[in-house]
Design an enzyme around this catalytic site. Structure first.
Site, PDB file in Angstrom:
ATOM      1  N   CYS A  66      -3.007  10.368   1.598  1.00 16.82           N
ATOM      2  CA  CYS A  66      -2.302   9.162   1.135  1.00 16.82           C
ATOM      3  C   CYS A  66      -0.987   9.510   0.456  1.00 16.82           C
ATOM      4  O   CYS A  66       0.080   9.279   1.003  1.00 16.82           O
ATOM      5  CB  CYS A  66      -3.200   8.368   0.183  1.00 16.82           C
ATOM      6  SG  CYS A  66      -4.622   7.599   0.987  1.00 16.82           S
ATOM      7  N   LYS A 110       0.834  -1.206   0.000  1.00 15.63           N
ATOM      8  CA  LYS A 110       0.000   0.000   0.000  1.00 15.63           C
ATOM      9  C   LYS A 110       0.869   1.257   0.000  1.00 15.63           C
ATOM     10  O   LYS A 110       0.620   2.214  -0.759  1.00 15.63           O
ATOM     11  CB  LYS A 110      -0.930   0.004   1.217  1.00 15.63           C
ATOM     12  CG  LYS A 110      -1.704   1.304   1.418  1.00 15.63           C
ATOM     13  CD  LYS A 110      -2.582   1.622   0.207  1.00 15.63           C
ATOM     14  CE  LYS A 110      -3.156   3.029   0.284  1.00 15.63           C
ATOM     15  NZ  LYS A 110      -4.065   3.229   1.397  1.00 15.63           N
TER      16      LYS A 110
END
Length: 404
Positions: free
Chosen positions: A255, A201
């Site tokens: 993110c 991720k």
């Protein structure tokens, strides 16, 4: 039953889509106002399709509460900030959630952490906390990491069609969790180990950050020698194996602008490209300020009070302001003791910064020079109102405007 912990941009859509597809869900958040809003029949942020999904979830019996519930599975979706001083993850929100779960959970509980973490976070922080409380991992508690992969503005679609990664200590538990996610996810779901899931991720978002940094550095190169970066990118991208991204005023969101720092903090000395990319992208709001100064000088403008920034959110057509380049730019101005620029964003319906306007027409009446920070659809529909304005377009959507 599943208890989803944290009902923000990730947790709420996840809870709703699980409930809408037949899973018994209780959504938990410490924010009493947020829970009150959800129980009053309203969602807490704008998102395509979320109102319909909310109604389906309510019809299926979803519950919202400030209290943790005894459940078969917990999905943790709380924030994971990083410490700006040392670039390391701050796992306090996750650890608080885990500690609260341990107080009420039953034996054989599955604990799924969706929050993005740096590689090794679960081994360093979560496992010791669980064992210190007297629980045996693999018997009493089954740990899983299933990092989210959704983008504000298109969350519901991405929940359904983006592939997922399930990191688990045992394949059996991983397959159980996979079966839950398959109730709504139509894309491929890969089962692997926890550390691999953690790393993948972070790597995904770091890859994107590095590619954005190349486009932004190219912008600076072209600006220094009076070349059109957009024309150069357009021509270069005609090559079948080249796909340069669009440059912009910086990188925001929780993110891409955060996850690479996890690697920098955990692997100092090994993350040279990643660190440089982060520094380039973080420098872009200051670069925009320099362009504003240059253009003002070229047009003999001295009054900052007639300059306005269009866009507060970190990307187009969402109401998410986390790590917004506009907020970074305003913070830079404050450091220079410069006056705040006027600001308008059609996605934000309450004042959150100084000199912010809630009416586009009022905003335009008070400025002569507009800086486009975000390419909201609203602006594309009202370009005719910009006649006579000096424009710096960081998104390259207005023909004939000044660009980065």
């Amino acid at each position: 039953m599943i208890n989803v912990i944290g009902l923000g941009y990730i947790g709420l859509p996840t809870a709703l889509i699980l409930a809408a597809n037949g899973t018994k869900i209780i959504g938990t958040d410490y924010n009493e106002s947020l829970i009150g809003t959800l129980n009053a029949g309203k969602t807490t942020f704008d998102e395509t399709g979320i109102e319909k999904l909310y109604k389906e979830a309510v019809d299926s019996g979803i519950q919202f509460s400030n209290k943790y519930a005894e459940a078969d599975m917990y999905i943790i979706t709380v924030p994971t900030p990083y410490e700006k001083e040392n670039k390391k993850i701050n796992p306090s929100f996750i650890l608080s959630a885990v500690e609260s779960i341990l107080k009420i959970c039953k034996k054989d509980t599955i604990m799924v952490i969706e929050s993005t973490v740096s590689p090794g976070t679960i081994d360093k922080f979560v496992r010791p906390l669980i064992t210190e409380q007297g629980f045996e991992i693999g018997t009493d508690i089954h740990l899983v990491h299933a990092p989210e992969r959704i983008l504000p503005g298109n969350m519901i679609h991405e929940l359904k069609y983006n592939s997922r990664t399930i990191g688990a200590d045992s394949t059996e538990i991983g397959e159980k969790v996979k079966a839950i996610y398959q109730t709504f996810c139509e894309a491929e779901i890969v089962v692997t180990d926890i550390r691999t899931a953690e790393m993948t991720k972070v790597v995904e978002n770091t890859f994107r950050d590095i590619n954005i940094a190349f486009a932004n550095e190219l912008t600076k190169i072209c600006r220094s020698d009076d070349m059109d970066v957009h024309e150069i990118i357009k021509i270069a991208n005609m090559h079948p194996r080249v796909n340069i991204l669009n440059p912009g005023p910086g990188v925001g969101g929780h993110c891409i602008s955060v996850d690479p720092w996890f690697l920098v903090g955990d692997y100092p000395g090994l993350t040279n490209i990643i660190l440089t990319a982060r520094e380039i992208n973080d420098s872009m709001p200051e670069f925009v300020l320099e362009r504003i100064h240059t253009i003002m000088k070229e047009h003999n403008m001295k009054d900052f009070s007639r300059v306005g920034l269009y866009g507060l959110t970190y990307k187009q057509d969402v109401d998410d302001i986390r790590e917004s380049p506009t907020l970074q730019l305003l913070e830079n101005m404050e450091k220079h003791l410069a006056p705040a620029l006027k600001v308008y964003d059609p996605m934000i319906n309450k004042k959150i910064v100084e000199s912010q306007y809630l009416s586009f027409d009022e905003f335009l009446n008070e400025i002569d020079f507009m800086v486009v920070m975000v390419s909201h659809s609203h602006l594309k529909q009202h370009i005719d109102k910009l006649n006579g304005k000096l424009i710096l377009d960081t998104q390259n959507i207005i023909s004939g405007a000044n660009t980065l």
